[in-house]
Every structure is written in structure tokens, then in C-alpha cells.
Design an enzyme around this catalytic site. Structure first.
Site, mmCIF file in Angstrom:
data_model
loop_
_atom_site.group_PDB
_atom_site.id
_atom_site.type_symbol
_atom_site.label_atom_id
_atom_site.label_comp_id
_atom_site.label_asym_id
_atom_site.label_seq_id
_atom_site.Cartn_x
_atom_site.Cartn_y
_atom_site.Cartn_z
ATOM 1 N N GLU A 1 0.878 -1.167 0.000
ATOM 2 C CA GLU A 1 0.000 0.000 0.000
ATOM 3 C C GLU A 1 0.909 1.207 0.000
ATOM 4 O O GLU A 1 1.721 1.395 0.912
ATOM 5 C CB GLU A 1 -0.916 -0.014 1.233
ATOM 6 C CG GLU A 1 -2.063 0.976 1.145
ATOM 7 C CD GLU A 1 -1.696 2.351 1.682
ATOM 8 O OE1 GLU A 1 -1.506 3.259 0.836
ATOM 9 O OE2 GLU A 1 -1.579 2.512 2.888
ATOM 10 N N CYS B 1 -1.266 8.656 3.943
ATOM 11 C CA CYS B 1 -1.341 8.352 2.515
ATOM 12 C C CYS B 1 -2.718 8.714 1.970
ATOM 13 O O CYS B 1 -2.878 8.958 0.775
ATOM 14 C CB CYS B 1 -1.031 6.888 2.261
ATOM 15 S SG CYS B 1 -2.061 5.748 3.201
#
Length: 992
Positions: free
Chosen positions: A754, A788
Site C-alpha cells: 500500500e 497516505c
């Protein structure tokens, strides 16, 4: 004090009340008018009710005829139906179609909705408000004025709110000379005791940064600002009431009231609202009365049922909290009578304002007061302006002392108030609906609410269904800082953690602590001189030891039944729950995460443990496939081997725990490399898994420099699986390294990665800016933008660009920056000096590519960077394309929604995104075309919850995995199919 005799008198008074208003209906339910017809249709059609109230909410933002036309079509017509005839009432006689017909329809609907709003709002302008107030007084009604628009997102707006009240009071002062006193007196106050001027304030509107975790700061600021208004009220001889909002602000409101009452001891005309539907009101009322009596201070309480029931119940369910409100309407009604009786018993020093349209509640207040011998000047009745006209008329006749609650202000902020009123009046259990629309039997309407609640409870069927052996997954409750004990628990945890700073943490290999000579210091980013702790650093030697230990542990762990592996995770979750505040406090000090977000990080870790344990139980057994006779096919999963877990620093417990827990419960053994910026938090995973009794070698803690052990860990022949969360650059390097087969390697390495994002929030031309502005700020600057999922681009449609940007910048200027230990601070330091330097370089680049709208000041000590907003950014600019990972927000101006969507999709990332819009068509288009892994509509783009919002992106944001989702564990295992021929000598088992 309820008795049969008292209840009989209440019912008798109620019947007399109904008799005196017989045959009358409130305007809201008058079917001869548009609003009455529409309300009638709402009560018979739940879908229409929902759409109408949403349309009313967006209506003030529909600035053009085209917007109005499109929204009417989107809300009220579809493939199989036309706009309901009830909405067209008043336009059908035109007989015109096409553009002209649409224009006429628009005008009719616009006029009718504005008329409906004006029914509930005493005036948009001061002149109109004073005129209507004068008419009310001529009819014998007193008033209390409340300024609409409590949603302040900046200190500038809070100052405007104060100024609006001061201007209103000036106008009321000039007008009151023309008002004759109500009652029998020729001069003096109304009814001989009540000030003519009466205003009500929403406390949260006085401070844009009001939040329960900053309890003292919120109370002090609100008190200081309300004092400006109250001193003017005192100078005019008026009355000020502090309104109660959602339960989030309840304790702050009560404390503000106490402080103001003490500060102005000699002036008695100050009141506060209590809401009967709150389960805490019994306790709050007793404490408030005891305080007033001890202080020898007269007080006034406006008692209401409460207007935020839907909001309170939904919020509680979303966060896993107990409901703060009664969930049965009759319980609220019973509580109202109980509270009214308590206040009337203390009438010597507490005045009651009975705020209800419920004739049973009104009659109960009257009869209880009569039984207690309460003088008339110690209580009055209040109803809402524009509602229940027959009730207010009847009250004027039987009580005389009635005050109308009069909202004042512009239509846009007034719509939130209007929608609350419409929801209240059309709810199934609304007293006004039952009385005037459905004509429920009077005996039922006047029944003792306690008896009603008991009857309804006895009618509920008992739930005899068997509980599943394993309870269904529920997210761990969020922290509730409205609870004083939780605020104190967090502060105590920070103090405890501070006392443990500076310790040394060893490696953990094969169930044993391993010490090394080289140490890595971890410091507080808000105070780099403060040592949080030191961890032993692993080298290649320790890496080989850890991988060997994991390899040895794997066979036995692989063969451990899935239910047993899951049980270790359940035990680790319990260990985390037992020390949730301490685990959160470590994040405040080691990485500068704010209180609420630090706590959320820990609850996410608990959720991962609980959810993945349940998922492994679901996936653990072999499943039969096919139905052909003579064969048996079973499908199952098996773990891959040794897993390397490489975790980030920004979610140092949640993501680390999630990746490690998934690998472990799937049957793999783990070598865990924490971030060098949060190794102390990383060590807490050792403590949790040790508390759970995890077998030696299954989990190995290996902090070390990436430059020394990073590549060897990824490339090692015995590592078959790499789980990574971090930057795109490092993630792609891992993918590349893992693709190369090493000597002796027996697996094709699988990478679960990720990575980053360049996430956009679109602001449509009909967006609710009261919601959009704070959500954009939270998405962009919460935890300093170091997520993120954080918003780094806000793409604003041209029609609302100027207004949105003005409010956004002013709101940003209102945010405080400083150490995360202080809950007053919205933003803290970034992770370290390297992050600070990189972000500052991007800010300088932003100034060259665009125009800096705001750059905040920051503390001198610590790794702080300015909160920065930059405008005039275009898709080709680097600031619009590159991940910054810090508090830098690019504002982009799009011509229309389609261009905004094109720009949002115009990067190589596809992680999160959000849209603020009240256009059903645009919301649906975004669902289809906004290409991100996690799309959020009308909310922020951060804070995904396990199971409810599985998290992960595609393109350059990741490999398509969804942490916290139903298929995440599959990435940590390989599927197997086993087929057996069950034929023997020509026959097969029947169930094969």
C-alpha cells in the site's frame, strides 16, 4: 410525585385545552395551502419525505434557473415517474411545457419553499424581524430571538456572530420603547417580572475550535465572547438564554453557564436549556440545582425535549457509543414531566420555561405547578415561531405567559433549522402530527407517558433467536471526549508514559530478548532533545537469526488449527483494550499525533486483530465444491511461509498490527521491521503478542536501518511474502527486488504493498460549505497531512470557488499549531528533520508554481512546517502531481464538475478521493467515474474503518489489496484444491 389524582387532573386540563382549540390546524398541516399539501404527502410517502428535506437543504444554494431545474429533476423525477403533482400545485394551470413551463414551475416551487421558510424564521433582515416581533407582542406574545448560523468554521465567523448579536440588541433597544408591557401593567417588564428583550445563543458558534478534548480552552473562550453579548443584554435590562446543542457540547455549555452566572452574580436574568431526551439530564439537573442552591444564585432553565434525536442516535451507532438519548419517544415525554416537576419543586430559586407543543406536557406542567403552589411568575411557556399556532393560541388563553422562540437570519443557515423542524413535525411520533394530521384519539394523546412507554415495551416481541458462537464483528468504540473520565484518562496516560521515557528496548527473536551494542534513539518531534526511548539495532547477523527462527516456527504454526490461531489475536486485542490510553499516549509523544487520532490508531489495531481472527475462522475450513457424483472436491487455503512485514511510521501501531496480524493468523511466521521513527511503538506489538502467549518464533521484532537490512530482508530466499506500507518509491523498489529469484528460493515472492496518494476532494457548486470546509481541513492537515489518504488537492467548481476559498483560508488561520500533548493544538510537528526539509522545499516550489494564500507561523522548537494553502495550481504543476506528505494543500479552480472530475483522476495515483455535492446526478457520476480505491461522498477522505471501509488503492497507490476487507487474508495464503475419487467397485457414497 405522580398520583392517580394528579394524572386525572392533567388529563382533564388537557381535554379542556383540546376543546378550546377544536377545529383548528397549524399552517403546517393545512391542506388548503401548498405547505400543508406537501407535508401530507411527506407523511404518506417516506421516499418523498427524504428527498424533499434534502432538496430543502440544498435549495438556498441553487443560484441559477438551470441549477434549480436540474435539482428538481434529479430529486423528484426518475425513469418511471414524473415530478409529483403536489409540488406542481399552483403551476399546473399554466398548461405550458418545455423551457417556459419549467421556468414557471421553478418560480412556483421557489416561492413556496421561501414562504415555508419564512413561516419558521421571524425575519431575514432586522427590519423584518422587528416588524414581526411587534405584531407578536400586539397579539400578547413575548419573544426570544435566536440568530441562525451557528456553524462557524473560523474565528472571523465567530466574531461576526458576536457582532450580529450586538447589532440585533441595538435594534431591539431602539424598538422596545414602543412596546407596551405584556400583562396588566401600564409600564415596566412583561407580566410584571420578565424583561422585554430576550435572546438565545448557541455557545459553539462563539468559538470555531470548540472541542470536548480541549474542555478548559473551549469553556474559557466561549465564556469570554458570550460575556460581550451578555454585558450588552445587562445594559438593556434584558434576558440571555444559553441554548443546548448536540450532546457533544453539553458539558461545555453547562460550565459556560455556571461561570457566567458567577461572574455576573448580581444580575439574575440568565438561563440555560436542558434537553429531556438526554439520559444524563436527571443527573445534570440535580447537580445544577444543587450548585445554584449552594451558591445562593437564582437561575432559569428552559426545558425542551430536544431537536437532534436523529443526529445523536446515528452518531452514537457510528462510533459504538451508548445512545445519549432515550430511544422511545414516550420515555422522553416521561422525563420531561419528571424534570419539570423537579424544577418546580425548586421554584424559590429556579424559574422554569416549559418549551413544548405537547398538550400532555403542558397540562402536566400546569397541574404540577398548581399542586405545588408555584407562583405564576416562576414559570412560563415557550413554543416555536411558526409552529403549532392553535397551541400557542390556547396557551395564551389559559396561561397568559407565553413566549415564542424566534429564529432570525439569512435563509442559507436557516435551512438546517428548517429541516430539523420538518423532520420533527413529520416524524411518526410527533405530537403535532398525531394531534392535527392524524387526529389520534385524545385519550391516547393524554396518556401518562410512563404508562405509554411500559405498554410499548411490553408489546415488543422477545428476541429468542440463538446467539452465534462467535459474536459478529463490531468496530471498537471511538474515544468520547465528552466524557470527563476519558479526557482525564488520556491526560493521566500521557503522564504515565512520560515517566517511562528513555528506556532501552531489545530485539525480540525466537521468543527471547536480544540486545545489540548499537542503539537507535527515538525522540519527540515536538522537542527533539527529549529522548522517547532507544532500541537495539539489528544487523545482517540478527536478520539471519530472525529468519531462521521464523522458518523453524512455521511448520507447527501452519498446522495449528485456524480457530486456535485466531484465539491468539483475540487475546492480543484484549491486551490492547486494557492499555488503550497508554498505547495512544506513546503516539502523542513519539510521532506527534493528536489525541483523537492517536486513540483511533489504537482502536484500528484492535479492529484488525478482531476482524482478521473472525475472517480466518471463516476461511479456515475446507469447502466442498461441485455436485457431481463419485468425487469429492475440497477447496482450502494454506499459508506461504516466512513473511516480512515492513511498516510505516505514520500509523505505527494500526498498520503494523494489521499487516502482522493478517500474516500470523493466516499461518505465516513474521519478521517485523518497524519504522526507525517509531520503534518504541513498534515494540508494543511485542508486548501485545507476548501477552497473548504467541509461540516463540512466530513473531520476531527486528528494528534496523533500511540501508543495512532492508534489501537483505526483501531478497532473502526464505522470505516468501512481503507486506509493506510506505512511499511509492520504496514500494516499487521492493516489487523490483522481490521479482528477482535468489539462489535456493522456492517461492515466487508475493508483495502486498500500500503506497502513496495524491488525493483530491471536489467541491461542487451546490456543496454544503459548512460541512466541506472543516472536512477539507481535517483531511489536509489532520496529523500534519502525514497520511497516505490525506487530501493534497481541493478542486473547486468555479461558481463557489471564491466563497469556499475565503472561508477555507479564514478557517485555516484559526487553527492552533503546537505540541500534540496540548489538545488545543490542531496541528503538530512533522516526523523528523528530513521530512521538515523536504516539505519546506515543496512549499517553496508551491510559491513558484502558484500563489500562496496562507502560510502559518510555527513554534521555534521542533520539526514544524507551516500549514500552507496555495492557489492557481494547474494539473501540469508538480504540486498537483507529486506526493508531499505534509501540510500543503493545493487549491485548483475547475470550470465545472466534469473538469473537476477529470483533474481529480489526472495523476498516477488512485488511493482516496472525496466529493462534496448535493446533486444526485453528480454523486452517481462520481461513483462510476472517480477512479480511486476509497471514494467518500460528503465527508472527509481519511479515517477508513475496518470492515466498513476496507482500505487500499490501485494504479501507483498499491497492488489492489484492501486492508480490513473480506479478501485481505487471501493475499497471505495460497489456495489448494483436493479431489478424491469416491467410486469403489462401481458405487459411490450418496452424499459425495
Amino acid at each position: 410525585m405522580e398520583s392517580k389524582d394528579l394524572d386525572d387532573r392533567i388529563i382533564s386540563t388537557g381535554k379542556n385545552f383540546f376543546s378550546c382549540i377544536q377545529g383548528e390546524k397549524p399552517t403546517l398541516f393545512n391542506k388548503n395551502r401548498w405547505v400543508g399539501k406537501v407535508m401530507d404527502w411527506c407523511m404518506r410517502n417516506e421516499d418523498f419525505r427524504l428527498q424533499l428535506f434534502r432538496f430543502v437543504d440544498v435549495f438556498p444554494c441553487l443560484r441559477t434557473n438551470e441549477m434549480l431545474t436540474s435539482h428538481i429533476r434529479e430529486y423528484f423525477s426518475g425513469e418511471n415517474h414524473d415530478i409529483p403533482a403536489v409540488l406542481k400545485w399552483g403551476a399546473q394551470s399554466s398548461g405550458l411545457a418545455g423551457a417556459i413551463g419549467a421556468t414557471i414551475l421553478n418560480k412556483v416551487i421557489k416561492t413556496n419553499i421561501e414562504e415555508m421558510a419564512r413561516q419558521f424564521i421571524v425575519g431575514e433582515q432586522t427590519r423584518d424581524a422587528l416588524k414581526n416581533i411587534g405584531k407578536l407582542r400586539d397579539q400578547g406574545f413575548a419573544f426570544v430571538v435566536d440568530v441562525l448560523g451557528e456553524a462557524t468554521v473560523s474565528e472571523q465567523e465567530a466574531d461576526t456572530y458576536v457582532a450580529t448579536y450586538l447589532e440585533l440588541l441595538q435594534a431591539l433597544q431602539q424598538a422596545q420603547g414602543d412596546w407596551r408591557p405584556l400583562g396588566n401593567g401600564a409600564s415596566g417588564p412583561d407580566w410584571g417580572h420578565a424583561p422585554k428583550i430576550n435572546v438565545s445563543v448557541k455557545p459553539s458558534a462563539f468559538y470555531s475550535q470548540t472541542k470536548p478534548q480541549n474542555f478548559e480552552g473551549s469553556v474559557a473562550t466561549i465564556t469570554a465572547r458570550i460575556s460581550q453579548v451578555y454585558e450588552r443584554v445587562i445594559a438593556l435590562g434584558g434576558f440571555l438564554c444559553i441554548d443546548m446543542e448536540s450532546s457533544k457540547y453539553k458539558d461545555i455549555t453547562l460550565e459556560v453557564f455556571r461561570r457566567l452566572r458567577l461572574r455576573y452574580r448580581d444580575y439574575p436574568h440568565l438561563g440555560v436549556v436542558l434537553q429531556a431526551y438526554l439520559t444524563a439530564t436527571d443527573k445534570d439537573l440535580d447537580e445544577l440545582l444543587a450548585w445554584a442552591q449552594a451558591q445562593k444564585l437564582p437561575i432559569s432553565i428552559r426545558l425542551v425535549k430536544g431537536a437532534y434525536w436523529d443526529y445523536e442516535t446515528v452518531l452514537a451507532r457510528q462510533n459504538g457509543w451508548p445512545s445519549p438519548v432515550y430511544t422511545v419517544k414516550a420515555q422522553s415525554d416521561a422525563a420531561f414531566e419528571r424534570h419539570a416537576a423537579t424544577i418546580l419543586q425548586h421554584h424559590a430559586f429556579c424559574h422554569l420555561a416549559c418549551g413544548s407543543h405537547n398538550i400532555r406536557s403542558i397540562a402536566a406542567t400546569m397541574e404540577i405547578a398548581r399542586q405545588l403552589g408555584v407562583p405564576e411568575e416562576r414559570y412560563e411557556f415557550q413554543v416555536l415561531y411558526g409552529m403549532a399556532e392553535p397551541v400557542r393560541k390556547g396557551l395564551l388563553e389559559v396561561a397568559g405567559r407565553i413566549r415564542l422562540y424566534c429564529p432570525y437570519g439569512e435563509m442559507i443557515p436557516g435551512m438546517a433549522y428548517l429541516v430539523r423542524r420538518l423532520l420533527e413535525n413529520t416524524a411518526n411520533e410527533s405530537f403535532l402530527r398525531q394531534s392535527f394530521a392524524e387526529e389520534t384519539e385524545i385519550a391516547r394523546l393524554l396518556e401518562d407517558p410512563q404508562r405509554t412507554a411500559e405498554r410499548q415495551a411490553s408489546a415488543q416481541p422477545l428476541n429468542a433467536s440463538e446467539q452465534p458462537p462467535l459474536p459478529v464483528f463490531c468496530n471498537e468504540p471511538a474515544v468520547d471526549f465528552t466524557v470527563a473520565a476519558q479526557r482525564q484518562a488520556f491526560a493521566d496516560a500521557i503522564a504515565r508514559v512520560r515517566s517511562r521515557l528513555g528506556q532501552t528496548y531489545p530485539l525480540f527473536i525466537d521468543g527471547k530478548e536480544v540486545k545489540t551494542e548499537e542503539l537507535l534513539p527515538s525522540t519527540n518531534p515536538a522537542d527533539p532533545a527529549q529522548l522517547v526511548g532507544e532500541v537495539c539495532l539489528a544487523g545482517v547477523k540478527e536478520l539471519e537469526q530472525a529468519i531462521a527462527a521464523a522458518k523453524r516456527a512455521f511448520p507447527a504454526w501452519r498446522d495449528t488449527p485456524a480457530e486456535q490461531r485466531a484465539d491468539y489475536l483475540f487475546k492480543a486485542a484484549e491486551a490492547a483494550r486494557a492499555r488503550v490510553f497508554d498505547l495512544a499516549a506513546w503516539q502523542v509523544l513519539e510521532i506527534g499525533k493528536q489525541w483523537d487520532q492517536a486513540y483511533a490508531d489504537v482502536t484500528e489495531a484492535i479492529d484488525f486483530l478482531d476482524y482478521y481472527a473472525r475472517e480466518m475462522i471463516r476461511l479456515g475450513g475446507a469447502k466442498k465444491l461441485g455436485s457431481a457424483p463419485g468425487e469429492e472436491n475440497r477447496y482450502s487455503y494454506e499459508p506461504r511461509g516466512v513473511a516480512a512485514v515492513i511498516s510505516p511510521w505514520n500509523f505505527p501501531l494500526a498498520i503494523s498490527c494489521g499487516m502482522a496480524a493478517a500474516a500470523i493468523v493466516a499461518g505465516n511466521s513474521v519478521v517485523f521491521k518497524p519504522s526507525g521513527l517509531t520503534p518504541v511503538i513498534g515494540h508494543q506489538l511485542v508486548e501485545l503478542f507476548t501477552a497473548a502467549g504467541l509461540p516463540a518464533g512466530v513473531f520476531n521484532y527486528l528494528p534496523g536501518r533500511g540501508s543495512e537490512i532492508g534489501d537483505p530482508l526483501v531478497e532473502h530466499a526464505e522470505v516468501s511474502l512481503i507486506a509493506f506500507t510506505g512511499s511509492m518509491e520504496v514500494g516499487l523498489r521492493i516489487v523490483e527486488k522481490a521479482a528477482r529469484v535468489q539462489p535456493g528460493q522456492r517461492h515466487v515472492k508475493r508483495v502486498i504493498a500500500e503506497m502513496g496518494g495524491k488525493n483530491a476532494i471536489i467541491i461542487d457548486d451546490d456543496a454544503d460549505l459548512d460541512e466541506a470546509v472543516p472536512h477539507v481541513l481535517y483531511s489536509a492537515f489532520g496529523f500534519q497531512g502525514q497520511k497516505c489518504s490525506a487530501c493534497s488537492r481541493v478542486i473547486v467548481v468555479d461558481a463557489v470557488y471564491d466563497h469556499f476559498v475565503e472561508r477555507l483560508v479564514e478557517a485555516a488561520k484559526s487553527l492552533k499549531i503546537g505540541p500534540a500533548e496540548d489538545p488545543a493544538n490542531y496541528m503538530g510537528p512533522v516526523a523528523d528533520a528530513a521530512a521538515q526539509e523536504k516539505i519546506l522545499e515543496y512549499i517553496e516550489l508551491a510559491g513558484r508554481e502558484g500563489k500562496i494564500l496562507y502560510r502559518s507561523r510555527v513554534p521555534n522548537t521542533g520539526f514544524y512546517v507551516p500549514l500552507t494553502i496555495v492557489a492557481n495550481i494547474l494539473p501540469e504543476h508538480r504540486i498537483a502531481q507529486e506526493e508531499v506528505f505534509g501540510p500543503l494543500l493545493a487549491v485548483m479552480r475547475a470550470e465545472d464538475f466534469n473538469q473537476a472530475l477529470e483533474w481529480a483522476n489526472g495523476t498516477r495515483f488512485a488511493l482516496t478521493g472525496a466529493l462534496f455535492s448535493r446533486s444526485p446526478a453528480h454523486l452517481e457520476q462520481a461513483r462510476r467515474e472517480f477512479r480511486v480505491g476509497n471514494l467518500y461522498l460528503n465527508r472527509n477522505c481519511v479515517g477508513a474503518l475496518v470492515e466498513r471501509q476496507p482500505f487500499g488503492g490501485a494504479a501507483m497507490s498499491g497492488l489492489g489489496t484492501k486492508a480490513g476487507g473480506p479478501d485481505y487474508l487471501l493475499h497471505f495464503m495460497d489456495p489448494r484444491t483436493v479431489t478424491e475419487n469416491t467410486m469403489r467397485r462401481g458405487f459411490a457414497p450418496e452424499d459425495a
